[in-house]
Design a protein around this motif. Structure first.
Motif, PDB file in Angstrom:
ATOM      1  N   ALA A 137       0.839  -1.201   0.000  1.00 14.88           N
ATOM      2  CA  ALA A 137       0.000   0.000   0.000  1.00 14.88           C
ATOM      3  C   ALA A 137       0.872   1.249   0.000  1.00 14.88           C
ATOM      4  CB  ALA A 137      -0.937  -0.002   1.194  1.00 14.88           C
ATOM      5  N   MET A 138       1.969   1.205   0.818  1.00 17.29           N
ATOM      6  CA  MET A 138       2.873   2.352   0.875  1.00 17.29           C
ATOM      7  C   MET A 138       3.568   2.564  -0.465  1.00 17.29           C
ATOM      8  SD  MET A 138       3.695   4.742   2.629  1.00 17.29           S
ATOM      9  CE  MET A 138       4.404   5.203   4.151  1.00 17.29           C
ATOM     10  N   GLY A 139       3.918   1.499  -1.152  1.00 21.48           N
ATOM     11  CA  GLY A 139       4.530   1.609  -2.479  1.00 21.48           C
ATOM     12  C   GLY A 139       3.578   2.268  -3.468  1.00 21.48           C
ATOM     13  N   LEU A 140       2.316   1.893  -3.405  1.00 19.96           N
ATOM     14  CA  LEU A 140       1.311   2.505  -4.293  1.00 19.96           C
ATOM     15  C   LEU A 140       1.161   3.998  -3.983  1.00 19.96           C
ATOM     16  CD1 LEU A 140      -1.300  -0.382  -4.195  1.00 19.96           C
ATOM     17  CD2 LEU A 140      -0.074   0.425  -6.230  1.00 19.96           C
ATOM     18  N   LEU A 141       1.162   4.337  -2.699  1.00 16.64           N
ATOM     19  CA  LEU A 141       1.049   5.730  -2.305  1.00 16.64           C
ATOM     20  C   LEU A 141       2.262   6.521  -2.800  1.00 16.64           C
ATOM     21  CD1 LEU A 141      -0.541   7.886  -0.807  1.00 16.64           C
ATOM     22  CD2 LEU A 141       0.623   7.186   1.294  1.00 16.64           C
ATOM     23  N   ASN A 142       3.432   5.957  -2.659  1.00 14.87           N
ATOM     24  CA  ASN A 142       4.652   6.620  -3.143  1.00 14.87           C
ATOM     25  C   ASN A 142       4.634   6.778  -4.662  1.00 14.87           C
ATOM     26  OD1 ASN A 142       5.786   7.089  -0.641  1.00 14.87           O
ATOM     27  ND2 ASN A 142       6.837   5.088  -0.603  1.00 14.87           N
ATOM     28  N   GLU A 143       4.076   5.803  -5.345  1.00 17.80           N
ATOM     29  CA  GLU A 143       3.943   5.875  -6.811  1.00 17.80           C
ATOM     30  C   GLU A 143       3.063   7.052  -7.200  1.00 17.80           C
ATOM     31  OE1 GLU A 143       1.777   3.214 -10.257  1.00 17.80           O
ATOM     32  OE2 GLU A 143       2.705   2.122  -8.581  1.00 17.80           O
ATOM     33  N   VAL A 144       1.974   7.239  -6.458  1.00 12.58           N
ATOM     34  CA  VAL A 144       1.059   8.357  -6.723  1.00 12.58           C
ATOM     35  C   VAL A 144       1.744   9.687  -6.447  1.00 12.58           C
ATOM     36  CG1 VAL A 144      -1.069   9.462  -5.944  1.00 12.58           C
ATOM     37  CG2 VAL A 144      -1.027   7.011  -6.353  1.00 12.58           C
ATOM     38  N   ARG A 145       2.482   9.764  -5.381  1.00 14.49           N
ATOM     39  CA  ARG A 145       3.192  11.013  -5.022  1.00 14.49           C
ATOM     40  C   ARG A 145       4.215  11.388  -6.089  1.00 14.49           C
ATOM     41  NH1 ARG A 145       4.112   9.589   1.305  1.00 14.49           N
ATOM     42  NH2 ARG A 145       2.067  10.286   2.044  1.00 14.49           N
ATOM     43  N   ALA A 146       4.793  10.413  -6.718  1.00 14.36           N
ATOM     44  CA  ALA A 146       5.835  10.676  -7.722  1.00 14.36           C
ATOM     45  C   ALA A 146       5.287  11.162  -9.065  1.00 14.36           C
ATOM     46  CB  ALA A 146       6.672   9.414  -7.924  1.00 14.36           C
ATOM     47  N   LEU A 147       4.008  11.046  -9.245  1.00 19.74           N
ATOM     48  CA  LEU A 147       3.401  11.464 -10.525  1.00 19.74           C
ATOM     49  C   LEU A 147       3.564  12.950 -10.763  1.00 19.74           C
ATOM     50  CD1 LEU A 147       0.112   9.405 -10.571  1.00 19.74           C
ATOM     51  CD2 LEU A 147       2.187   8.951 -11.864  1.00 19.74           C
TER      52      LEU A 147
END
Length: 131
Positions: free
Chosen positions: A121-131
């Motif tokens: 879940a944290m990886g997905l959140l970090n992926e979103v932040r990097a957009l």
């Protein structure tokens, strides 16, 4: 007629006739004055070139409308007009970015709800932040 004297009833009739006659003359004079003011105004417009400016404004407003811009600025641009097409073509990239982000949002939220580990879940959140 009492020795050429006028009585109150006669005074009333004469006063009413005089008032009606004068009202008609006053209204006629007002109408003539309005016509004269209008004629003089048009003459002054021609002398100062305002009639030419008015014609140019009218032409420009028609051209603006033909290009798809509204008569009043608070209205939206006409769809399918030349202006609308130019705006749409120039905003397509931004519109596409919004659509992509909306799809990504749906995808990430679904993956977060489907994730079984906190790191996932944290990886997905970090992926979103990097957009």
């Amino acid at each position: 007629m009492n020795n050429g004297r006028i009585n109150n009833s006669q005074r009333k009739v004469f006063a009413k006739l005089a008032e009606e006659t004068l009202e008609r003359k006053i209204q006629g004079a007002k109408d003539s004055a309005e016509e004269l003011v209008a004629q003089i105004t048009e003459q002054v417009k021609r002398e100062l070139g305002v009639d030419t400016i008015d014609n140019q404004i009218s032409t420009l407003q028609e051209k603006k409308k033909a290009l798809g811009f509204p008569e009043y600025s608070h209205l939206s641009i006409r769809k399918g007009s030349e202006a609308g097409k130019l705006i749409d073509s120039r905003t397509y990239t931004q519109s596409q970015k919004i659509c992509d982000l909306e799809e990504k949002r749906t995808e990430v939220i679904a993956k977060i709800w489907a994730s079984t580990a906190l790191d996932e879940a944290m990886g997905l959140l970090n992926e979103v932040r990097a957009l």
